[in-house]
Design an enzyme around this catalytic site. Structure first.
Site, mmCIF file in Angstrom:
data_model
loop_
_atom_site.group_PDB
_atom_site.id
_atom_site.type_symbol
_atom_site.label_atom_id
_atom_site.label_comp_id
_atom_site.label_asym_id
_atom_site.label_seq_id
_atom_site.Cartn_x
_atom_site.Cartn_y
_atom_site.Cartn_z
ATOM 1 N N ARG A 1 11.031 6.034 5.395
ATOM 2 C CA ARG A 1 11.311 7.463 5.343
ATOM 3 C C ARG A 1 12.737 7.628 4.806
ATOM 4 O O ARG A 1 13.621 6.825 5.136
ATOM 5 C CB ARG A 1 11.223 8.096 6.743
ATOM 6 C CG ARG A 1 9.818 8.226 7.293
ATOM 7 C CD ARG A 1 8.976 9.273 6.540
ATOM 8 N NE ARG A 1 7.648 9.400 7.101
ATOM 9 C CZ ARG A 1 6.563 8.766 6.656
ATOM 10 N NH1 ARG A 1 6.647 7.936 5.624
ATOM 11 N NH2 ARG A 1 5.389 8.965 7.214
ATOM 12 N N GLU B 1 13.158 15.500 0.801
ATOM 13 C CA GLU B 1 11.981 15.407 -0.076
ATOM 14 C C GLU B 1 11.363 16.773 -0.246
ATOM 15 O O GLU B 1 11.207 17.463 0.769
ATOM 16 C CB GLU B 1 10.937 14.475 0.546
ATOM 17 C CG GLU B 1 11.071 13.064 0.061
ATOM 18 C CD GLU B 1 10.039 12.129 0.681
ATOM 19 O OE1 GLU B 1 8.867 12.526 0.834
ATOM 20 O OE2 GLU B 1 10.419 11.002 1.006
ATOM 21 N N HIS C 1 7.259 9.366 -3.238
ATOM 22 C CA HIS C 1 6.565 9.037 -1.974
ATOM 23 C C HIS C 1 5.085 8.707 -2.235
ATOM 24 O O HIS C 1 4.183 9.404 -1.778
ATOM 25 C CB HIS C 1 6.702 10.207 -0.987
ATOM 26 C CG HIS C 1 6.446 9.814 0.442
ATOM 27 N ND1 HIS C 1 7.061 10.410 1.510
ATOM 28 C CD2 HIS C 1 5.621 8.887 0.993
ATOM 29 C CE1 HIS C 1 6.629 9.882 2.641
ATOM 30 N NE2 HIS C 1 5.756 8.943 2.352
HETATM 31 C C1 DGY Z 1 2.548 7.060 5.625
HETATM 32 O O1 DGY Z 1 1.439 6.565 5.748
HETATM 33 O O2 DGY Z 1 3.304 7.245 6.593
HETATM 34 C C2 DGY Z 1 2.979 7.472 4.254
HETATM 35 O O3 DGY Z 1 4.328 7.694 4.186
HETATM 36 C C3 DGY Z 1 2.219 8.691 3.781
HETATM 37 O O4 DGY Z 1 1.126 8.288 3.029
#
Ligand code: DGY
Length: 330
Positions: A239, A268, A287
């Site tokens: 993240r 984001e 992402h």
């Molecule tokens: C997750 O699976 O947490 C990704 O960041 C979103 O697809």
């Protein structure tokens, strides 16, 4: 017979929707942008269950507004958008989709690592802009060698492990730092457990795979970046908030590190005038870690199955608050 009401907050693979429709009255959010928190509260007001996404904020006001909820099925591995203790307090089962996305996300970690190290995006742009006017030059476009270097992994969960395994395929020495040490993986693959400071200091490539929690918010800041090698490349597929974006910009412009491959960013989407986008030593992706056809379809199908199990009052394939099973007697 009563058919449960289900809301799906984003468009997903049709066969996952078909599965849900066999048992529920289903509605799907039609827009590309996610519903706002206020819209989500209205949409779920009468719902028994929902398939949700990382962009949906799931908190106490949402649970107050949706008193019939039995199950929320997140199609992601990350759960940082959800107040998990609150869901448990309200007796709402939380499904999620670890495992099925680990390999695709690790593939992308390597795509980012290689692209940043060997300047793939930068040189492609240079060619397209008409700059390839002289033939092969022995001193042009030199980058960092990946094979034989040290790969540091922060967070040896499912995705971290798959990324580490790919490192072995590139003849890399793999070191890792994780909340819990994994002696069985050290034995099986030869990974070496190190302290956080050693992972920072010794990695030529440092790939971040920790979940976002209050403890990992801005986990990598100025202090940590200054401990890295000036030749090191940082890769992040967890993240954006795990890295302090201002500190990262400083590190990349002052030469504390050599480059970064980022699939996630804080904030984001990255604002189009963000200074990080002017830097040649950064590759930024929107992402898309798990965004292969196969993984996304498997995530959506698993999300549908988790939802249906929760609606039926059965155990989910993957549950983030299994302590509820006892309370619910399942
Ligand atoms: C997750 O699976 O947490 C990704 O960041 C979103 O697809």
């Amino acid at each position: 017979m009563y058919k449960p009401r289900v809301y799906v907050t984003r468009q997903i693979f049709p066969d996952a929707l078909d599965l849900i429709e066999t048992v529920a009255n289903m509605e799907v959010w039609p827009d590309d942008e996610p519903p706002s928190p206020e819209q989500l509260r209205e949409l779920l007001a009468d719902a028994d269950g929902a398939v949700i996404n990382v962009m949906d904020r799931i908190d106490a006001p949402l649970f107050d507004a949706a008193p019939k909820l039995k199950v929320l099925s997140q199609v992601a591995v990350g759960l940082d958008n959800i107040d998990i203790p609150e869901a448990t307090k309200r007796g709402v089962l939380l499904g999620y989709t670890p495992g099925v996305l680990a390999k695709a996300t690790a593939d992308l970690a390597f795509a980012l690592l290689l692209a940043t190290a060997r300047r793939v995006v930068e040189s492609d742009k240079w060619v397209r802009e008409g700059n390839w006017k002289i033939s092969h030059h022995p001193m042009f476009w030199l980058g960092s060698e990946v094979n034989g270097s040290t790969l540091g992994i922060l967070g040896l969960g499912g995705i971290g492990l798959e990324t580490a395994k790919r490192g072995l395929g590139f003849d890399m020495k793999v070191i890792y730092h994780s909340r819990t040490r994994k002696p069985e993986l050290e034995k099986e693959y030869g990974f070496k457990y190190v302290s956080l400071n050693k992972a920072l200091a010794d990695s030529d490539f440092l790939s971040i795979h920790v979940p976002l929690t209050p403890e990992t918010n801005k986990f990598i800041g100025e202090k940590q970046l200054k401990k890295m090698k000036p030749t090191a490349i940082l890769v992040n597929l967890s993240r954006g908030q795990v890295i302090d974006s201002d500190a990262l910009y400083k590190a990349l412009t002052k030469g504390w590190i050599a480059g970064a491959g980022l699939d996630v960013f804080d904030p984001e989407p990255v604002p189009e005038n963000h200074p990080i986008l002017d830097l040649d030593n950064v590759v930024v992706l929107p992402h898309i870690g798990s965004a292969s056809n196969r993984s996304r379809r498997e995530m959506h199908l698993m999300g549908a199955r988790n939802l249906l199990a929760g609606l039926k009052g059965e155990r989910l394939e993957e549950c983030a608050n299994p302590e509820l099973y006892e309370t619910l007697g399942i």
